[in-house]
Design a protein around this motif. Structure first.
Motif, short mmCIF file in Angstrom:
data_model
loop_
_atom_site.label_atom_id
_atom_site.label_comp_id
_atom_site.label_asym_id
_atom_site.label_seq_id
_atom_site.Cartn_x
_atom_site.Cartn_y
_atom_site.Cartn_z
N ALA A 80 46.82 57.89 33.61
CA ALA A 80 46.20 57.11 33.23
C ALA A 80 46.36 55.60 34.08
CB ALA A 80 46.47 56.89 31.62
N ARG A 81 47.58 55.71 34.39
CA ARG A 81 48.00 53.82 35.32
C ARG A 81 47.27 54.25 35.73
NH1 ARG A 81 53.11 55.00 32.81
NH2 ARG A 81 53.56 55.80 34.82
N LYS A 82 46.81 55.57 36.80
CA LYS A 82 46.76 55.80 38.17
C LYS A 82 44.61 55.33 38.02
CE LYS A 82 49.07 59.35 40.49
NZ LYS A 82 49.28 60.33 40.81
N GLY A 83 43.91 56.38 36.75
CA GLY A 83 42.98 55.35 36.17
C GLY A 83 42.84 54.57 36.45
N PHE A 84 43.66 53.37 35.73
CA PHE A 84 43.72 52.06 35.47
C PHE A 84 43.92 50.90 36.44
CE2 PHE A 84 45.60 48.23 34.37
CZ PHE A 84 44.84 47.33 33.59
N PHE A 85 44.49 51.10 37.34
CA PHE A 85 44.95 50.80 38.74
C PHE A 85 43.71 50.99 39.76
CE2 PHE A 85 49.57 51.17 38.17
CZ PHE A 85 49.39 50.33 37.56
N LYS A 86 42.34 52.52 39.62
CA LYS A 86 41.73 52.42 40.18
C LYS A 86 40.54 52.23 39.67
CE LYS A 86 38.50 56.42 42.25
NZ LYS A 86 39.04 58.17 42.05
N LYS A 87 40.72 51.38 38.04
CA LYS A 87 39.50 50.69 38.26
C LYS A 87 38.90 49.18 38.35
CE LYS A 87 37.58 49.53 33.58
NZ LYS A 87 37.56 49.99 31.66
N ASN A 88 41.31 48.80 37.59
CA ASN A 88 41.07 47.48 38.57
C ASN A 88 40.80 47.33 39.70
OD1 ASN A 88 41.96 46.25 35.64
ND2 ASN A 88 44.41 46.90 36.56
N LYS A 89 41.16 48.25 40.89
CA LYS A 89 40.83 48.15 42.10
C LYS A 89 39.47 48.11 42.07
CE LYS A 89 41.92 49.63 46.47
NZ LYS A 89 42.54 49.99 47.54
N LYS A 90 38.33 48.47 42.03
CA LYS A 90 37.01 48.85 41.30
C LYS A 90 36.61 47.46 41.06
CE LYS A 90 36.08 53.21 41.22
NZ LYS A 90 34.95 54.70 40.66
N LYS A 91 37.22 46.89 40.16
CA LYS A 91 36.46 45.56 39.32
C LYS A 91 37.19 44.12 40.15
CE LYS A 91 37.51 42.93 35.25
NZ LYS A 91 38.35 42.35 33.73
N ASP A 92 38.44 44.38 41.08
CA ASP A 92 38.40 43.46 42.04
C ASP A 92 37.35 43.53 43.13
OD1 ASP A 92 41.08 43.45 40.03
OD2 ASP A 92 41.88 43.75 41.57
N LYS A 93 37.32 44.64 43.39
CA LYS A 93 36.27 44.60 44.76
C LYS A 93 34.97 44.09 44.22
CE LYS A 93 38.02 48.18 47.53
NZ LYS A 93 38.03 49.90 48.16
N LYS A 94 34.43 44.41 43.08
CA LYS A 94 32.97 43.58 42.45
C LYS A 94 33.29 42.51 42.15
CE LYS A 94 30.44 43.98 38.41
NZ LYS A 94 29.75 45.17 37.19
N ASP A 95 34.97 41.66 41.95
CA ASP A 95 35.06 40.31 41.52
C ASP A 95 34.82 39.62 42.78
OD1 ASP A 95 34.97 40.75 39.15
OD2 ASP A 95 37.20 40.36 39.21
N GLU A 96 35.46 40.35 43.89
CA GLU A 96 35.56 39.65 45.35
C GLU A 96 33.78 40.04 46.27
OE1 GLU A 96 37.12 42.20 47.52
OE2 GLU A 96 39.48 41.38 47.51
N ILE A 98 31.12 39.79 43.90
CA ILE A 98 30.47 38.92 43.06
C ILE A 98 30.51 36.76 43.56
CG2 ILE A 98 30.34 37.25 40.94
CD1 ILE A 98 30.61 40.25 39.80
N GLU A 99 32.31 36.82 44.18
CA GLU A 99 32.29 35.52 44.55
C GLU A 99 31.76 34.88 46.43
OE1 GLU A 99 36.28 35.59 44.87
OE2 GLU A 99 36.68 35.48 43.35
N GLU A 100 31.72 36.99 47.14
CA GLU A 100 31.22 36.29 49.02
C GLU A 100 29.65 36.33 48.29
OE1 GLU A 100 30.78 39.09 52.39
OE2 GLU A 100 31.04 39.99 50.20
N LEU A 101 28.42 36.86 47.43
CA LEU A 101 27.46 36.82 47.01
C LEU A 101 27.22 35.50 46.69
CD1 LEU A 101 26.64 39.59 46.25
CD2 LEU A 101 26.12 38.95 48.54
N THR A 102 28.24 34.34 45.66
CA THR A 102 28.07 33.15 45.10
C THR A 102 27.95 32.52 46.16
OG1 THR A 102 28.82 34.33 43.00
CG2 THR A 102 28.59 31.65 43.21
#
Length: 236
Positions: A80-96, A98-102
């Motif tokens: 579950a933690r691996k999945g959570f970290f993987k999800k957060n990593k994907k989320k961080d890449k998504k935020d990055e 979004i910030e780049e496009l913004t």
């Protein structure tokens, strides 16, 4: 004859007796085995419920089961933690992303705003250059009107033709004034090279040295920029 038929052979009788004994022995062994199994089950139930040492053994067995359950839980938690970290990593890449496009959009908007301002400035400058060019061509006409009206004799100033020319001249000056054209004040003002063009020096008892005493050609400004300098005579 009959006596021989009713008699059982000795060997056969012994064999029968032996088979009966073996059968009885097997039945006894089965009964003893069942009794031992029942006693063992009762002993286990009693020991786990009453005896301290037996309870410890049962506890150990339970601990082993709990350890297995905990190990399985830890494994699930790790997954579950691996999945959570993987999800957060994907989320961080998504935020990055979004910030780049913004940031790109902001840069493009800033560049577009600068382009718009630069274009408006160039457009205004081009308009001013065009307007100045037209004004420069109109000013000699104004000069001729002024010279013509100044040359009219005093007794002819009430003439209809002179009055018509005077009205046309005033209309032209009003049009220039509304467009932002203003005459430069010269006579009695201190000489200013940014506004005046000195073509001669003169003597004067009325004005001090360095003052414009005579205006030979009127100068004009357009929106605070000089279209034509005044041609003046300055007191020496």
């Amino acid at each position: 004859m009959e006596d021989h038929k009713n008699e059982i052979p000795i060997a056969d009788a012994e064999e029968i007796e032996t088979m009966e004994e073996e059968t009885m022995e097997e039945e006894t062994n089965n009964e003893d085995s069942e009794a031992e199994n029942q006693q063992t089950a009762d002993t286990c139930d009693t020991d786990c419920g009453e005896d301290g040492e037996a309870e410890a053994d049962c506890g150990e067995e339970t601990s082993d089961a709990e350890e297995d359950a905990c190990a399985q839980t830890d494994q699930e938690s790790g997954t579950a933690r691996k999945g959570f970290f993987k999800k957060n990593k994907k989320k961080d890449k998504k935020d990055e992303k979004i910030e780049e496009l913004t940031d790109q959009v902001r840069r493009q908007m800033a560049e577009f705003d600068n382009f718009r301002k630069r274009t408006e400035k160039e457009k205004s400058q081009m308009y001013e250059v065009g307007a100045k060019s037209i004004i420069e061509k109109v000013l000699p006409v104004v000069d001729n009107f002024e010279r013509g009206l100044a040359a009219v004799p005093e007794e002819n100033k009430e003439d209809a033709f002179v009055d018509g020319m005077n009205k046309v001249y005033k209309q032209m000056m009003t049009m220039l004034e509304e467009a932002g054209v203003q005459p430069i004040e010269a006579i009695g003002k201190e000489f200013d090279p940014n506004l005046h063009n000195a073509v001669m020096q003169t003597e004067s008892e009325e004005y001090e040295s360095g003052t414009v005493a005579q205006e030979l050609q009127k100068g004009y400004t357009y929106r605070d920029s000089v279209v034509r300098h005044s041609m003046v005579a300055v007191v020496s």
